[in-house]
Design a protein around this motif. Structure first.
Motif, PDB file in Angstrom:
ATOM      1  N   GLN A   1       2.212  13.855  -6.234  1.00  0.00           N
ATOM      2  CA  GLN A   1       3.018  13.614  -7.434  1.00  0.00           C
ATOM      3  C   GLN A   1       2.491  12.430  -8.228  1.00  0.00           C
ATOM      4  OE1 GLN A   1       7.114  13.183  -6.200  1.00  0.00           O
ATOM      5  NE2 GLN A   1       7.113  15.156  -5.149  1.00  0.00           N
ATOM      6  N   TRP A   2       2.151  11.352  -7.546  1.00  0.00           N
ATOM      7  CA  TRP A   2       1.637  10.176  -8.241  1.00  0.00           C
ATOM      8  C   TRP A   2       0.330  10.488  -8.965  1.00  0.00           C
ATOM      9  CZ3 TRP A   2       2.542   6.805  -3.309  1.00  0.00           C
ATOM     10  CH2 TRP A   2       3.873   6.419  -3.255  1.00  0.00           C
ATOM     11  N   MET A   3      -0.544  11.235  -8.326  1.00  0.00           N
ATOM     12  CA  MET A   3      -1.814  11.575  -8.966  1.00  0.00           C
ATOM     13  C   MET A   3      -1.592  12.508 -10.163  1.00  0.00           C
ATOM     14  SD  MET A   3      -4.444   9.976  -7.811  1.00  0.00           S
ATOM     15  CE  MET A   3      -3.312   8.588  -7.980  1.00  0.00           C
TER      16      MET A   3
ATOM     17  N   PRO B   1      -8.656  15.720 -12.364  1.00  0.00           N
ATOM     18  CA  PRO B   1      -8.216  16.364 -11.116  1.00  0.00           C
ATOM     19  C   PRO B   1      -8.656  15.567  -9.889  1.00  0.00           C
ATOM     20  CG  PRO B   1      -9.313  17.921 -12.586  1.00  0.00           C
ATOM     21  CD  PRO B   1      -9.568  16.559 -13.140  1.00  0.00           C
ATOM     22  N   VAL B   2      -7.729  15.394  -8.947  1.00  0.00           N
ATOM     23  CA  VAL B   2      -8.007  14.631  -7.728  1.00  0.00           C
ATOM     24  C   VAL B   2      -7.463  15.404  -6.530  1.00  0.00           C
ATOM     25  CG1 VAL B   2      -7.516  12.489  -6.464  1.00  0.00           C
ATOM     26  CG2 VAL B   2      -7.932  12.406  -8.927  1.00  0.00           C
TER      27      VAL B   2
ATOM     28  N   LEU C   1      -5.030   3.191 -10.697  1.00  0.00           N
ATOM     29  CA  LEU C   1      -6.287   3.668 -10.136  1.00  0.00           C
ATOM     30  C   LEU C   1      -6.966   4.656 -11.078  1.00  0.00           C
ATOM     31  CD1 LEU C   1      -7.988   3.467  -7.530  1.00  0.00           C
ATOM     32  CD2 LEU C   1      -6.609   5.341  -6.607  1.00  0.00           C
ATOM     33  N   VAL C   2      -8.261   4.455 -11.307  1.00  0.00           N
ATOM     34  CA  VAL C   2      -9.075   5.377 -12.099  1.00  0.00           C
ATOM     35  C   VAL C   2     -10.183   5.892 -11.193  1.00  0.00           C
ATOM     36  CG1 VAL C   2     -10.499   5.685 -14.146  1.00  0.00           C
ATOM     37  CG2 VAL C   2      -8.592   4.052 -14.193  1.00  0.00           C
ATOM     38  N   LEU C   3     -10.205   7.208 -11.017  1.00  0.00           N
ATOM     39  CA  LEU C   3     -11.143   7.818 -10.083  1.00  0.00           C
ATOM     40  C   LEU C   3     -12.091   8.774 -10.800  1.00  0.00           C
ATOM     41  CD1 LEU C   3      -8.705   8.713  -7.148  1.00  0.00           C
ATOM     42  CD2 LEU C   3     -10.303   6.789  -7.254  1.00  0.00           C
TER      43      LEU C   3
END
Length: 266
Positions: free
Chosen positions: A101-103, A110-111, A79-81
């Motif tokens: 943790q996954w992010m 930053p998400v 995923l690219v946000l």
């Protein structure tokens, strides 16, 4: 709120229109199966399908992961946000900490993270469910995200709770017992009646009354009936003998009877 959905299954089928009807804008829907995203988009006002997991240029602020628990990490890894996006999962069993943790591992920007868990069983293709009385269990990595999710939750439901991952896990296990296991028992009961050329409809009144009493009681234990509740070992043994040619079903009957007897000290 500008929103994109990742996943177009049972939950997304009902949640996306509910959010849209509450004034939020669904921009994009991604699904591994394009046909699924097209079906969901056809029920929305101004959404379109998204072909991959690169949402870097998306106008959305909130991204809702409506995928199975088994697929969560794999989706997050690809995923690219946009920077400062909010990513929430809708799982009853996965912790917020795991998503964080996954992010931290996979995202280059930053998400914010959160959980938007609707405590209900959903089926794709059926009439859209009203969310007014569906409990929404929310959790967030920071106060700003928490306030945003609470506001969004209150837009569609009258029952919004802030709960921890541990509390949500307990609710999820309880829901499996009360919902999934109960439905499976109904399935087994139907198969048993069909095997002996009986109509399953004969059981519908007792099933309906059982659920009515259980839901009306402050404690379902107060309205438990049956041979195990009475400690009627003779009837239990007769039933087990009847099920001798179905050992798996007999084992389940024994486990359930033992659990009831133990609960009531019989």
């Amino acid at each position: 709120m500008e929103i994109s959905f990742i996943g177009a299954g049972n939950l997304a089928w009902h949640l996306a229109p509910a959010l849209e009807n509450a004034g939020h804008h669904i921009n994009e829907v991604f699904s591994r199966q394009l046909q699924h995203s097209r079906q969901l988009v056809s029920n929305l006002f101004d959404a379109h399908t998204h072909s991959d997991l690169n949402f870097a240029d998306s106008p959305s602020r909130l991204f809702i992961l409506a995928v199975s628990d088994d697929a969560l990490e794999n989706v997050c890894s690809r995923l690219v946000l946009p920077e400062d996006a909010i990513l929430v999962h809708t799982s009853g069993g996965q912790s917020l900490q795991l998503l964080e943790q996954w992010m931290a591992i996979y995202s280059d920007v930053p998400v914010h993270t959160g959980v938007f868990y609707a405590l209900q069983t959903f089926t794709k293709g059926l009439s859209f469910m009203a969310f007014d009385e569906i409990p929404l269990c929310l959790e967030a990595s920071d106060k700003e995200t928490e306030e945003l999710l609470v506001q969004m939750g209150q837009n569609i439901s009258d029952i919004v709770y802030l709960i921890t991952s541990e509390e949500r896990q307990a609710l999820h296990v309880a829901a499996v017992l009360a919902c999934n296991f109960t439905n499976h028992l109904l399935t087994l009961a139907r198969e048993l009646t069909i095997r002996d050329d009986l109509e399953f409809d004969l059981l519908r009144p007792i099933i309906a009354e059982t659920f009515r009493k259980g839901l009306a009681a402050s404690n379902p234990a107060d309205v438990q009936t049956g041979p195990a509740r009475r400690g009627d070992l003779t009837t239990i043994e007769n039933h087990l003998a009847f099920l001798a040619d179905q050992p798996k079903l007999a084992e389940l009957y024994q486990v359930m009877s033992d659990s009831i007897r133990h609960h009531y000290g019989k």
